[in-house]
Design an enzyme around this catalytic site. Structure first.
Site, PDB file in Angstrom:
ATOM      1  N   ASN A   7     -14.239  86.263 -37.551  1.00  0.00           N
ATOM      2  CA  ASN A   7     -13.213  86.871 -38.396  1.00  0.00           C
ATOM      3  C   ASN A   7     -13.388  86.269 -39.792  1.00  0.00           C
ATOM      4  O   ASN A   7     -13.032  85.118 -40.033  1.00  0.00           O
ATOM      5  CB  ASN A   7     -11.832  86.550 -37.824  1.00  0.00           C
ATOM      6  CG  ASN A   7     -10.720  87.226 -38.609  1.00  0.00           C
ATOM      7  OD1 ASN A   7     -10.955  87.824 -39.668  1.00  0.00           O
ATOM      8  ND2 ASN A   7      -9.511  87.124 -38.107  1.00  0.00           N
ATOM      9  N   LYS A  14     -13.087  82.379 -39.222  1.00  0.00           N
ATOM     10  CA  LYS A  14     -12.627  81.866 -37.925  1.00  0.00           C
ATOM     11  C   LYS A  14     -13.632  82.328 -36.877  1.00  0.00           C
ATOM     12  O   LYS A  14     -14.157  83.442 -36.985  1.00  0.00           O
ATOM     13  CB  LYS A  14     -11.248  82.428 -37.584  1.00  0.00           C
ATOM     14  CG  LYS A  14     -10.150  81.867 -38.461  1.00  0.00           C
ATOM     15  CD  LYS A  14      -8.787  82.323 -37.945  1.00  0.00           C
ATOM     16  CE  LYS A  14      -7.789  82.379 -39.075  1.00  0.00           C
ATOM     17  NZ  LYS A  14      -6.925  83.549 -39.045  1.00  0.00           N
ATOM     18  N   ARG A  91     -14.418  91.160 -36.589  1.00  0.00           N
ATOM     19  CA  ARG A  91     -13.163  91.843 -36.921  1.00  0.00           C
ATOM     20  C   ARG A  91     -13.336  92.488 -38.292  1.00  0.00           C
ATOM     21  O   ARG A  91     -13.738  91.831 -39.251  1.00  0.00           O
ATOM     22  CB  ARG A  91     -12.037  90.822 -36.979  1.00  0.00           C
ATOM     23  CG  ARG A  91     -10.732  91.484 -37.320  1.00  0.00           C
ATOM     24  CD  ARG A  91      -9.625  90.487 -37.426  1.00  0.00           C
ATOM     25  NE  ARG A  91      -8.383  91.200 -37.641  1.00  0.00           N
ATOM     26  CZ  ARG A  91      -7.239  90.606 -37.899  1.00  0.00           C
ATOM     27  NH1 ARG A  91      -7.178  89.294 -37.967  1.00  0.00           N
ATOM     28  NH2 ARG A  91      -6.156  91.309 -38.093  1.00  0.00           N
ATOM     29  N   HIS A 180      -3.200  95.783 -37.398  1.00  0.00           N
ATOM     30  CA  HIS A 180      -2.929  95.000 -36.167  1.00  0.00           C
ATOM     31  C   HIS A 180      -3.277  95.808 -34.912  1.00  0.00           C
ATOM     32  O   HIS A 180      -2.736  95.539 -33.828  1.00  0.00           O
ATOM     33  CB  HIS A 180      -1.430  94.606 -36.061  1.00  0.00           C
ATOM     34  CG  HIS A 180      -0.961  93.654 -37.103  1.00  0.00           C
ATOM     35  ND1 HIS A 180       0.278  93.780 -37.698  1.00  0.00           N
ATOM     36  CD2 HIS A 180      -1.531  92.565 -37.649  1.00  0.00           C
ATOM     37  CE1 HIS A 180       0.451  92.804 -38.567  1.00  0.00           C
ATOM     38  NE2 HIS A 180      -0.642  92.040 -38.557  1.00  0.00           N
ATOM     39  N   HIS A 208       4.430  93.380 -33.220  1.00  0.00           N
ATOM     40  CA  HIS A 208       3.585  92.260 -33.644  1.00  0.00           C
ATOM     41  C   HIS A 208       4.296  91.590 -34.822  1.00  0.00           C
ATOM     42  O   HIS A 208       4.295  92.104 -35.940  1.00  0.00           O
ATOM     43  CB  HIS A 208       2.201  92.787 -34.055  1.00  0.00           C
ATOM     44  CG  HIS A 208       1.269  91.714 -34.545  1.00  0.00           C
ATOM     45  ND1 HIS A 208       0.154  91.299 -33.843  1.00  0.00           N
ATOM     46  CD2 HIS A 208       1.290  90.964 -35.666  1.00  0.00           C
ATOM     47  CE1 HIS A 208      -0.461  90.343 -34.518  1.00  0.00           C
ATOM     48  NE2 HIS A 208       0.203  90.128 -35.635  1.00  0.00           N
ATOM     49  N   LEU A 209       4.940  90.458 -34.543  1.00  0.00           N
ATOM     50  CA  LEU A 209       5.754  89.809 -35.572  1.00  0.00           C
ATOM     51  C   LEU A 209       5.145  88.465 -35.942  1.00  0.00           C
ATOM     52  O   LEU A 209       5.380  87.444 -35.281  1.00  0.00           O
ATOM     53  CB  LEU A 209       7.192  89.617 -35.069  1.00  0.00           C
ATOM     54  CG  LEU A 209       7.861  90.848 -34.439  1.00  0.00           C
ATOM     55  CD1 LEU A 209       9.253  90.506 -33.934  1.00  0.00           C
ATOM     56  CD2 LEU A 209       7.932  92.011 -35.427  1.00  0.00           C
ATOM     57  N   ARG A 241       5.819  90.007 -47.724  1.00  0.00           N
ATOM     58  CA  ARG A 241       5.770  91.425 -48.120  1.00  0.00           C
ATOM     59  C   ARG A 241       7.129  92.086 -47.919  1.00  0.00           C
ATOM     60  O   ARG A 241       7.834  91.772 -46.958  1.00  0.00           O
ATOM     61  CB  ARG A 241       4.727  92.182 -47.290  1.00  0.00           C
ATOM     62  CG  ARG A 241       3.318  91.706 -47.490  1.00  0.00           C
ATOM     63  CD  ARG A 241       2.339  92.631 -46.762  1.00  0.00           C
ATOM     64  NE  ARG A 241       1.044  91.994 -46.631  1.00  0.00           N
ATOM     65  CZ  ARG A 241       0.427  91.776 -45.471  1.00  0.00           C
ATOM     66  NH1 ARG A 241       0.971  92.176 -44.335  1.00  0.00           N
ATOM     67  NH2 ARG A 241      -0.746  91.182 -45.450  1.00  0.00           N
ATOM     68  N   SER A 284       8.982  81.493 -41.005  1.00  0.00           N
ATOM     69  CA  SER A 284      10.291  81.764 -40.385  1.00  0.00           C
ATOM     70  C   SER A 284      10.947  80.487 -39.859  1.00  0.00           C
ATOM     71  O   SER A 284      12.165  80.409 -39.769  1.00  0.00           O
ATOM     72  CB  SER A 284      10.132  82.785 -39.263  1.00  0.00           C
ATOM     73  OG  SER A 284       9.385  82.231 -38.220  1.00  0.00           O
ATOM     74  N   ASN A 335       7.272  83.154 -30.264  1.00  0.00           N
ATOM     75  CA  ASN A 335       7.936  81.847 -30.292  1.00  0.00           C
ATOM     76  C   ASN A 335       9.412  81.815 -30.656  1.00  0.00           C
ATOM     77  O   ASN A 335      10.136  80.936 -30.205  1.00  0.00           O
ATOM     78  CB  ASN A 335       7.198  80.920 -31.268  1.00  0.00           C
ATOM     79  CG  ASN A 335       5.781  80.638 -30.811  1.00  0.00           C
ATOM     80  OD1 ASN A 335       5.593  80.026 -29.763  1.00  0.00           O
ATOM     81  ND2 ASN A 335       4.803  81.102 -31.560  1.00  0.00           N
ATOM     82  N   GLU A 384      -6.463  88.882 -29.919  1.00  0.00           N
ATOM     83  CA  GLU A 384      -7.351  89.837 -30.588  1.00  0.00           C
ATOM     84  C   GLU A 384      -8.813  89.475 -30.386  1.00  0.00           C
ATOM     85  O   GLU A 384      -9.665  90.346 -30.251  1.00  0.00           O
ATOM     86  CB  GLU A 384      -7.018  89.876 -32.094  1.00  0.00           C
ATOM     87  CG  GLU A 384      -5.683  90.544 -32.376  1.00  0.00           C
ATOM     88  CD  GLU A 384      -5.042  90.099 -33.672  1.00  0.00           C
ATOM     89  OE1 GLU A 384      -4.588  88.941 -33.748  1.00  0.00           O
ATOM     90  OE2 GLU A 384      -4.996  90.901 -34.617  1.00  0.00           O
TER      91      GLU A 384
HETATM   92  P1  ADP Z   1      -0.400  85.512 -39.223  1.00  0.00           P
HETATM   93  O1  ADP Z   1      -1.468  85.531 -38.155  1.00  0.00           O
HETATM   94  O2  ADP Z   1       0.074  86.861 -39.654  1.00  0.00           O
HETATM   95  O3  ADP Z   1      -0.653  84.565 -40.349  1.00  0.00           O
HETATM   96  P2  ADP Z   1       1.227  84.248 -37.149  1.00  0.00           P
HETATM   97  O4  ADP Z   1       1.102  85.226 -36.042  1.00  0.00           O
HETATM   98  O5  ADP Z   1       0.539  82.943 -37.033  1.00  0.00           O
HETATM   99  O6  ADP Z   1       0.909  84.921 -38.541  1.00  0.00           O
HETATM  100  O7  ADP Z   1       2.806  83.978 -37.340  1.00  0.00           O
HETATM  101  C1  ADP Z   1       3.319  83.151 -38.335  1.00  0.00           C
HETATM  102  C2  ADP Z   1       4.838  83.096 -38.148  1.00  0.00           C
HETATM  103  O8  ADP Z   1       5.131  82.680 -36.813  1.00  0.00           O
HETATM  104  C3  ADP Z   1       5.539  82.134 -39.080  1.00  0.00           C
HETATM  105  O9  ADP Z   1       6.680  82.749 -39.636  1.00  0.00           O
HETATM  106  C4  ADP Z   1       5.942  80.996 -38.169  1.00  0.00           C
HETATM  107  O10 ADP Z   1       7.174  80.442 -38.557  1.00  0.00           O
HETATM  108  C5  ADP Z   1       6.071  81.641 -36.816  1.00  0.00           C
HETATM  109  N1  ADP Z   1       5.746  80.671 -35.757  1.00  0.00           N
HETATM  110  C6  ADP Z   1       4.516  80.264 -35.400  1.00  0.00           C
HETATM  111  N2  ADP Z   1       4.596  79.319 -34.412  1.00  0.00           N
HETATM  112  C7  ADP Z   1       5.911  79.138 -34.159  1.00  0.00           C
HETATM  113  C8  ADP Z   1       6.669  78.305 -33.250  1.00  0.00           C
HETATM  114  N3  ADP Z   1       6.046  77.478 -32.413  1.00  0.00           N
HETATM  115  N4  ADP Z   1       7.991  78.410 -33.273  1.00  0.00           N
HETATM  116  C9  ADP Z   1       8.611  79.249 -34.113  1.00  0.00           C
HETATM  117  N5  ADP Z   1       7.967  80.049 -34.995  1.00  0.00           N
HETATM  118  C10 ADP Z   1       6.650  80.009 -35.019  1.00  0.00           C
END
Ligand code: ADP
Length: 397
Positions: A7, A14, A91, A180, A208-209, A241, A284, A335, A384
């Site tokens: 990726n 990665k 990817r 995604h 997918h959050l 965003r 978050s 999570n 993925e």
């Molecule tokens: P991306 O791949 O789009 O960069 P991720 O799927 O890694 O994003 O998600 C990042 C988000 O997930 C952040 O807002 C982070 O706070 C939240 N997050 C990741 N791990 C945890 C966890 N163990 N507990 C709570 N929130 C988490």
């Protein structure tokens, strides 16, 4: 059979090396700050060996050479000969309208990925660099492209067209592409397996959050709508965003602030979302922490985030004429149980019932609805890379 999954980003790569006989990751890692100062590689193996190499990595070519050296390393390596790598899966962000599924890369495919650089300017050029470098370093090995957009190419025109003059679709292919896709495909298929029902007979909403966030409506094994659009900016409230806004706001703010279109674009992509509303962070976890400590803007940011998801889920249930399951995935979806609880409680009127204790899970595959819930709800960690490795394996076999 070993498959290397790559990726490749603007300043990062990665990687994961899969042994496809057992579908396990034998080694994985990442290179960061390529072409910037203090570049480094981090690597870990299946049996727990870890290493970090701090070294000047001026370009992707040097990066991929270094990661192959580490895979071959006497102490931290997992292969003894480069020929043990049977194929490489890449990817690729944007596959436009043409790539409806993953493909073996040849000259023609490379050219088309290049043509789609204007649709994915932040990713496609770097994905392409990764492909070209791998071709040089692993000559003769099959290279496969797996696109973030291809899962969504089954959307009908009523879902993918914007109500702009039709000529912009004809001339420039301005339409909803969605992203995604590899993640939505993985978790929706896995959901069908967990339900022990045919994928083709289910209506699934996949959420997918992560820092980037999107929702897909998957009816009878096909994506029929998704929240991201021509670019990943549309749809949900994300880390930085804004997601959906009135398009007229763009002109309004640009005139008021006297800023350029580039600056406005940056504001919507990098300074909005959870960060923009809370003023605290795009992460978050930081926003939740501040909200718990009484910070009003942080509380509002989370409310907006959840409310937008509730609205999309409602819309997609209507679009599909019902739903059998809702799946949560990616960093927040896997999570943040408070986020899931808040969303599902707002959907209670549909007869969806959350098992509050089961929901207090982090990063684990689990059904989190009660047995009498009208729509089943699951947490399914996305994978993925495994999906890319499987596609690669299928295409070269
Ligand atoms: P991306 O791949 O789009 O960069 P991720 O799927 O890694 O994003 O998600 C990042 C988000 O997930 C952040 O807002 C982070 O706070 C939240 N997050 C990741 N791990 C945890 C966890 N163990 N507990 C709570 N929130 C988490």
């Amino acid at each position: 059979m070993k498959i290397l999954v790559i990726n490749s980003g603007s300043s990062s790569i990665k990687y994961q090396l899969f042994d496809m006989v057992k579908e396990i990751v034998v080694a994985k890692g990442g290179i960061q700050r390529i072409g910037i100062d203090n570049s480094f590689l981090e690597h870990e193996t299946h049996d727990g060996k870890e290493t970090r190499i701090d070294r000047d990595i001026p370009d992707h070519g040097e990066g991929i050479k270094l990661l192959i050296d580490v895979l071959l390393d006497k102490e931290y390596g997992v292969i003894s000969n480069i020929d043990e790598i049977d194929a490489v899966g890449h990817r690729v962000l944007h596959g436009g309208e043409k790539f409806t599924e993953s493909v073996i890369i040849d000259k023609e495919v490379e050219k088309t990925i290049e043509e789609y650089c204007d649709l994915g300017p932040l990713h496609n050029p770097h994905n392409l660099t990764g492909i070209r470098v791998c071709k040089k370093i692993l000559p003769g090995k099959p290279q496969v492209a797996v696109f973030d957009t291809s899962f969504h190419t089954t959307m009908p025109p009523k879902a993918f067209l914007y109500a702009l003059p039709f000529e912009y679709y004809e001339k420039y292919k301005v339409k909803r592409y969605g992203f995604h896709g590899t993640s939505h495909r993985y978790v929706s298929r896995r959901c069908a397996q967990l339900m022990d029902k045919p994928y083709e007979e289910l209506k699934i909403i996949s959420c997918h959050l992560g820092n980037g966030a999107s929702i897909a409506a998957v009816a009878n094994g096909k994506c029929i709508d998704t929240s991201m659009g021509l670019t990943p900016l549309e749809g949900l409230v994300m880390g930085t965003r804004c997601g959906d806004i009135d398009p007229a706001i763009i002109k309004f703010i640009m005139e008021k602030e006297g800023i350029s279109i580039e600056e406005m674009d940056k504001i919507m992509n990098k300074k909005s979302g959870l960060l923009g509303i809370s003023g605290i962070s795009n992460d978050s976890r930081d926003v939740s922490e501040a909200a718990k400590n009484g910070n009003k803007r942080a509380q509002m940011a989370l409310e907006l985030f959840d409310y937008r998801i509730v609205k999309y889920i409602g819309a997609y249930i209507a679009a599909m004429g019902g739903a059998d399951a809702i799946v949560f995935t990616a960093g927040i979806g896997e999570n943040q149980w408070e986020t899931r609880e808040n969303i599902i409680e707002q959907l209670g009127f549909l007869g969806i019932k959350l098992d509050k204790e089961a929901n207090k899970v982090r990063g684990e595959e689990k059904e989190i609805s009660t047995p009498d819930s009208k729509i089943r709800v699951f947490v399914i960690p996305t994978n993925e890379e495994l999906m890319i490795a499987r596609d690669t394996m299928a295409l070269i076999s």
